[in-house]
Scaffold this active site. Structure first.
Site, PDB file in Angstrom:
ATOM      1  N   THR A  96      -5.285  10.106  -0.163  1.00 23.37           N
ATOM      2  CA  THR A  96      -6.642   9.860   0.336  1.00 23.37           C
ATOM      3  C   THR A  96      -6.960  10.880   1.414  1.00 23.37           C
ATOM      4  O   THR A  96      -6.063  11.515   1.970  1.00 23.37           O
ATOM      5  CB  THR A  96      -6.763   8.457   0.967  1.00 23.37           C
ATOM      6  OG1 THR A  96      -5.781   8.334   1.998  1.00 23.37           O
ATOM      7  CG2 THR A  96      -6.575   7.358  -0.061  1.00 23.37           C
ATOM      8  N   TYR A 103     -13.654   5.045  10.194  1.00 24.78           N
ATOM      9  CA  TYR A 103     -12.809   5.582   9.127  1.00 24.78           C
ATOM     10  C   TYR A 103     -13.353   5.095   7.789  1.00 24.78           C
ATOM     11  O   TYR A 103     -13.632   3.908   7.636  1.00 24.78           O
ATOM     12  CB  TYR A 103     -11.390   5.071   9.346  1.00 24.78           C
ATOM     13  CG  TYR A 103     -10.325   5.516   8.360  1.00 24.78           C
ATOM     14  CD1 TYR A 103      -9.333   6.410   8.749  1.00 24.78           C
ATOM     15  CD2 TYR A 103     -10.274   5.013   7.066  1.00 24.78           C
ATOM     16  CE1 TYR A 103      -8.318   6.800   7.874  1.00 24.78           C
ATOM     17  CE2 TYR A 103      -9.265   5.394   6.176  1.00 24.78           C
ATOM     18  CZ  TYR A 103      -8.288   6.283   6.591  1.00 24.78           C
ATOM     19  OH  TYR A 103      -7.293   6.656   5.715  1.00 24.78           O
ATOM     20  N   SER A 160     -12.183   5.592   3.696  1.00 27.30           N
ATOM     21  CA  SER A 160     -11.205   6.275   2.864  1.00 27.30           C
ATOM     22  C   SER A 160     -11.872   6.873   1.630  1.00 27.30           C
ATOM     23  O   SER A 160     -12.838   6.331   1.108  1.00 27.30           O
ATOM     24  CB  SER A 160     -10.071   5.341   2.474  1.00 27.30           C
ATOM     25  OG  SER A 160     -10.596   4.271   1.734  1.00 27.30           O
ATOM     26  N   HIS A 207       0.765  -1.248   0.000  1.00 30.52           N
ATOM     27  CA  HIS A 207       0.000   0.000   0.000  1.00 30.52           C
ATOM     28  C   HIS A 207       0.797   1.301   0.000  1.00 30.52           C
ATOM     29  O   HIS A 207       0.253   2.365  -0.248  1.00 30.52           O
ATOM     30  CB  HIS A 207      -0.969   0.004   1.193  1.00 30.52           C
ATOM     31  CG  HIS A 207      -2.301   0.599   0.871  1.00 30.52           C
ATOM     32  ND1 HIS A 207      -2.450   1.723   0.069  1.00 30.52           N
ATOM     33  CD2 HIS A 207      -3.543   0.230   1.225  1.00 30.52           C
ATOM     34  CE1 HIS A 207      -3.735   2.014  -0.040  1.00 30.52           C
ATOM     35  NE2 HIS A 207      -4.420   1.118   0.640  1.00 30.52           N
TER      36      HIS A 207
END
Length: 640
Positions: free
Chosen positions: A481, A468, A470, A354
């Site tokens: 993001t 959360y 994104s 990532h």
């Protein structure tokens, strides 16, 4: 497409996916810069996100710290951040800090950072054979790489009004507008070109473990593919010295050779090392290099990508998720920018690292590879592999291991097995409604899914927690993001009405509460996409303070700040014709990782958890919440 525009090589195989009239990077220069929000907006948004998580006394304390920060040290840091941003107009204020956040993290990448997205099966079932699909997807991936590097890949553009902007006539005009102005031309017709600066790291790239901070490495000159099977490493060239692709029949022959190799699984499979703590792995890698493995490691690091061929079929969606999210540890190289995983029954997926990039780049790659490999497959079930000497073309990598390395691999395997053992994955599909019905009721489908998660957690654990979601900021130069904070006073009020006080509310009142949540969530989403969230701004200010050696402001030492950033419900959504499902691990040990998609007439959810939480029960609560919401929207009475 006619022969001349697909760009055929002498072998007759298409070398490119397509040839865009507008060059791939045409808009990159004129993309707008990621804005730094006003400090007072950030503080207001931050306090709105804290409100549902705190009682009155806690909130007053947090509010006081926030306003104190806004008037004092926060203001100074903000001005410094803006000044630094003005000196670095070629990038965005979040780029450096965000790379650092990922690359300095010492936890293993697998389960903690890497995510997966699995492909839909090929609509023609006889093409879902492991060898055929591996060949076709490899060829399509190489076509993508060549198309991108030649500047022929269609630029990534978000069209709000495709009838006007996604047309040949518009493309023919815009290609003559200079790069420094092209974005404005697209903006005039309500089209938003997206940042493509991450794409080059899809290929020939890896994350190298280093002490304290890893490095991203890319070698675009390398011409070989890395193939993993049974924990053994193989490489062969897929591009010749003229830059042409190997014939698909030769790629098929080499893959067939690898699939028929009956070498046993190595006693000490190297793959496990890439699942280790990054400092531990960095020291072991140094040992590997000092022990005569430099050439072999160089092959692994510089390979186009990693193709992982698994020797078992997929049993069901849960097994699929486990396979794509972590697999067995021996047959993956988690540091590569991505692993293309294909199981015995031709089920395919991508596991990606990532730090180098976000879901949007990987999703575009998957969409193109799926479309090309299903609509214009390079080989068919009737195709014969080329009669080439694969034993000469394919090199099996041999690693020299000393006792310390063997012990390191054994320990890595034990840790990996323990982590995987602790992980639960659960999946549901809700078939009583989806996007169609919600849009008809003028509601945001994403808002309704997020409301269901809030309602479910309240039902299961009797509280509202940090959540959360994104949101891509790729509409800006070097955007990454932003966070949407789906837990709000509106979702809390609505959830409490459904879970605790159903009898007190009429169906109309409940519908109204849902509509309020939808409106507010829509606003948060729009703000986040426009770079107007608060999370990245506060993160940037904190990073600046630490990098300047300033004492961490009290604002950041507030327990409420820590709690808001301990994301118990971490969510991410995607919708694509190419992707069946996606998922990732929880970001905290007492959290849920929720991958979800809202389709036209159904909603899918994939939840990961550790023993501190019950994911199966959470999903049952999500199902119940969706059922209740849809019944209310259909005007039915519901019971608690």
């Amino acid at each position: 497409a006619p022969r001349w525009c697909r760009g055929y090589s002498s072998a007759g195989a298409a070398e490119y996916l397509h040839r865009s009239i507008v060059p791939t990077m045409h808009y990159q220069k004129s993309l707008p810069r990621l804005p730094i929000p006003k400090l007072e907006d950030t503080i207001r948004r931050y306090l709105n996100a804290q409100k549902p998580l705190l009682n009155d006394d806690q909130f007053r304390k947090t509010e006081e710290l926030a306003h104190h920060f806004e008037k004092g040290i926060g203001r100074e840091l903000h001005e410094q951040l803006v000044a630094r941003d003005n000196r670095n107009k070629h990038t965005s204020y979040i780029t450096g800090p965000w790379f650092d956040m990922y690359l300095k993290a010492r936890e293993p990448v697998v389960l903690n950072f890497n995510a997966f997205m699995s492909f839909n099966p090929d609509p023609k079932s006889e093409y879902n054979d492991q060898l055929i699909r591996a060949t076709n997807m490899t060829v399509s991936a190489l076509r993508f790489m060549k198309t991108f590097r030649a500047g022929y890949l269609e630029p990534e553009v978000f069209h709000l009004n495709p009838e006007k902007s996604d047309t040949q006539i518009f493309k023919k005009i815009i290609r003559f507008v200079p790069s420094s102005l092209s974005w404005f031309g697209a903006y005039m017709v309500n089209a938003y070109p997206l940042d493509m600066s991450q794409y080059f790291r899809l290929f020939n790239s890896t994350r190298l473990p280093k002490l304290n901070r890893d490095e991203l490495y890319t070698d675009e000159k390398a011409k070989h593919l890395l193939v993993l099977r049974n924990g053994n490493f193989y490489v062969f060239d897929v591009i010749d010295r003229d830059g042409n692709m190997l014939k698909p029949s030769e790629i098929q022959a080499h893959l067939k050779y690898i699939l028929s190799d009956n070498s046993p699984v190595p006693a000490f499979p190297l793959g496990y090392l890439s699942s280790e703590n990054r400092d531990t792995w960095a020291l072991l890698r140094k040992n590997l290099l000092d022990n005569g493995n430099e050439e072999a490691l160089q092959k692994v690091d510089s390979a186009m990508f990693c193709l992982s061929l698994d020797d078992f079929p997929v049993k069901d969606f849960v097994h699929l998720s486990h396979t794509m999210l972590h697999g067995d540890g021996a047959n993956r190289w988690y540091d590569k920018s991505f692993n293309l995983i294909i199981t015995k029954d031709g089920t395919a997926g991508i596991n990606f690292e990532h730090s180098w990039g976000d879901g949007v780049a990987v999703l575009r790659f998957q969409n193109e590879v799926f479309k090309d490999s299903t609509k214009a497959p390079a080989i068919s079930p009737e195709s014969q592999p080329a009669s080439v000497d694969s034993s000469r073309a394919v090199q099996k990598l041999d690693f020299k291991l000393n006792d310390a390395l063997k012990a390191g691999i054994t320990k890595a395997k034990q840790k990996f097995d323990a982590s995987v053992e602790a992980l639960s994955l659960n999946i549901i599909q809700f078939h009583e409604g989806g996007k169609d019905l919600l849009k008809q009721k003028k509601l945001s489908p994403d808002a309704v899914a997020q409301l269901a998660f809030q309602m479910a957690f309240l039902r299961q654990y009797n509280q509202t927690v940090a959540t959360y979601e994104s949101c891509s900021t790729a509409a800006f130069k070097h955007g990454r993001t932003e966070t949407i904070r789906p837990a709000s006073i509106h979702t809390k009020k609505c959830s409490e009405a459904f879970v605790r006080e159903l009898s007190k509310h009429s169906t109309e009142e409940l519908q109204k509460l849902i509509a309020e949540c939808s409106k507010y969530h829509g606003r948060l989403t729009k703000e986040a996409a426009m770079g107007q969230g608060f999370d990245r701004h506060l993160f940037g200010l904190r990073y600046l303070a630490l990098s300047k050696g300033i004492a961490l402001p009290d604002f950041y030492q507030d327990q409420a700040y820590a709690r808001l950033n301990h994301n118990i419900i971490s969510t991410s959504t995607l919708a694509s014709p190419a992707v069946q499902l996606g998922g990732f691990g929880p970001v905290v040990s007492d959290g849920f990782g929720v991958g979800y998609q809202v389709q036209d007439d159904w909603i899918g959810c994939n939840v990961s958890s550790y023993p501190a939480r019950n994911g199966k029960e959470f999903l049952q609560c999500i199902y119940k919440s969706l059922e209740d919401i849809f019944n209310v929207l259909k005007g039915k009475k519901i019971s608690s």
